[in-house]
Design a protein around this motif. Structure first.
Motif, PDB file in Angstrom:
ATOM      1  N   THR A  98       0.850  -1.193   0.000  1.00 52.62           N
ATOM      2  CA  THR A  98       0.000   0.000   0.000  1.00 52.62           C
ATOM      3  C   THR A  98       0.881   1.235   0.000  1.00 52.62           C
ATOM      4  OG1 THR A  98      -1.731  -1.173   1.189  1.00 52.62           O
ATOM      5  CG2 THR A  98      -1.815   1.237   1.238  1.00 52.62           C
ATOM      6  N   VAL A  99       0.563   2.178  -0.877  1.00 57.09           N
ATOM      7  CA  VAL A  99       1.302   3.434  -0.970  1.00 57.09           C
ATOM      8  C   VAL A  99       0.326   4.598  -0.824  1.00 57.09           C
ATOM      9  CG1 VAL A  99       3.104   2.454  -2.442  1.00 57.09           C
ATOM     10  CG2 VAL A  99       1.148   3.572  -3.495  1.00 57.09           C
ATOM     11  N   ALA A 100       0.847   5.720  -0.332  1.00 59.80           N
ATOM     12  CA  ALA A 100       0.076   6.959  -0.234  1.00 59.80           C
ATOM     13  C   ALA A 100       0.583   7.896  -1.318  1.00 59.80           C
ATOM     14  CB  ALA A 100       0.247   7.583   1.145  1.00 59.80           C
ATOM     15  N   CYS A 101      -0.338   8.545  -2.019  1.00 59.43           N
ATOM     16  CA  CYS A 101       0.018   9.416  -3.143  1.00 59.43           C
ATOM     17  C   CYS A 101      -0.584  10.800  -2.959  1.00 59.43           C
ATOM     18  CB  CYS A 101      -0.509   8.837  -4.455  1.00 59.43           C
ATOM     19  SG  CYS A 101       0.028   7.158  -4.799  1.00 59.43           S
ATOM     20  N   TRP A 124       4.711   7.672  -1.287  1.00 59.19           N
ATOM     21  CA  TRP A 124       5.452   7.137  -0.155  1.00 59.19           C
ATOM     22  C   TRP A 124       4.962   5.730   0.133  1.00 59.19           C
ATOM     23  CZ3 TRP A 124       9.588   7.380   2.587  1.00 59.19           C
ATOM     24  CH2 TRP A 124       9.643   6.903   3.891  1.00 59.19           C
ATOM     25  N   ASP A 125       5.896   4.762   0.228  1.00 64.99           N
ATOM     26  CA  ASP A 125       5.514   3.377   0.501  1.00 64.99           C
ATOM     27  C   ASP A 125       5.940   2.901   1.893  1.00 64.99           C
ATOM     28  OD1 ASP A 125       8.243   2.871   0.353  1.00 64.99           O
ATOM     29  OD2 ASP A 125       8.126   1.615  -1.430  1.00 64.99           O
ATOM     30  N   PRO A 147       2.209  10.485   7.688  1.00 58.38           N
ATOM     31  CA  PRO A 147       1.083  10.191   8.594  1.00 58.38           C
ATOM     32  C   PRO A 147      -0.127   9.599   7.865  1.00 58.38           C
ATOM     33  CG  PRO A 147       1.446  12.567   8.427  1.00 58.38           C
ATOM     34  CD  PRO A 147       2.547  11.897   7.680  1.00 58.38           C
ATOM     35  N   MET A 148      -0.291   9.948   6.606  1.00 61.82           N
ATOM     36  CA  MET A 148      -1.396   9.395   5.830  1.00 61.82           C
ATOM     37  C   MET A 148      -1.262   7.873   5.746  1.00 61.82           C
ATOM     38  SD  MET A 148      -2.472  10.581   2.017  1.00 61.82           S
ATOM     39  CE  MET A 148      -3.287   9.420   0.941  1.00 61.82           C
ATOM     40  N   ILE A 163      -8.557   9.831   6.137  1.00 59.80           N
ATOM     41  CA  ILE A 163      -8.519  10.991   5.248  1.00 59.80           C
ATOM     42  C   ILE A 163      -7.711  12.076   5.955  1.00 59.80           C
ATOM     43  CG2 ILE A 163      -9.883  12.782   4.110  1.00 59.80           C
ATOM     44  CD1 ILE A 163     -12.243  10.747   4.184  1.00 59.80           C
ATOM     45  N   PRO A 164      -6.687  12.624   5.311  1.00 56.98           N
ATOM     46  CA  PRO A 164      -5.903  13.685   5.950  1.00 56.98           C
ATOM     47  C   PRO A 164      -6.748  14.929   6.226  1.00 56.98           C
ATOM     48  CG  PRO A 164      -4.792  12.859   3.985  1.00 56.98           C
ATOM     49  CD  PRO A 164      -6.166  12.271   3.998  1.00 56.98           C
ATOM     50  N   ALA A 165      -6.361  15.661   7.258  1.00 59.61           N
ATOM     51  CA  ALA A 165      -7.055  16.907   7.600  1.00 59.61           C
ATOM     52  C   ALA A 165      -7.037  17.840   6.399  1.00 59.61           C
ATOM     53  CB  ALA A 165      -6.381  17.569   8.791  1.00 59.61           C
TER      54      ALA A 165
END
Length: 122
Positions: free
Chosen positions: A43-46, A81-82, A104-105, A112-114
């Motif tokens: 899982t990665v955050a984009c 970021w992975d 942090p995500m 859901i980010p602020a």
């Protein structure tokens, strides 16, 4: 786009910064977004943006999202970021800003980010 009440990664959802709509004065409109994806089982955050050719230009984010129907190309990823590696901007300040959002995500997946509204899908 369609707003969903729950997160399903298989629906390829986006969280949108509703205050970030920008237009070029012609026909292009774009809005900032973040999303999660799986790459090779990880899982990665984009972070990036959704872009669309709209005529006439949308007045606000709600109009942009209501008229944005073609998701075949997905979001334009500007940073990813992975948990171990960062891919994205080469400018240190931009990369640091991305990581400030993405670390942090990913740690709080699937939160859901602020400042973002989610989940939106095509």
């Amino acid at each position: 786009m369609i707003r969903e009440t729950r997160f399903l990664i298989s629906h390829r959802p986006y969280a949108i910064d509703l205050t970030s709509l920008r237009t070029d004065g012609g026909h292009w409109a774009e809005i900032n977004a973040v999303w999660y994806r799986r790459r090779s089982g990880i899982t990665v955050a984009c972070t990036g943006r959704l872009q669309d050719l709209q005529d006439p230009l949308p007045k606000d984010a709600a109009e942009f999202l209501a008229r944005y129907e073609d998701g075949r190309y997905g979001g334009k990823c500007e940073g990813r970021w992975d948990g171990e590696r960062y891919w994205g901007a080469q400018e240190p300040d931009v990369a640091a800003k991305h990581l400030e959002l993405l670390r942090p995500m990913l740690a709080n997946y699937p939160a859901i980010p602020a400042g973002y509204d989610g989940w939106w899908r095509f």
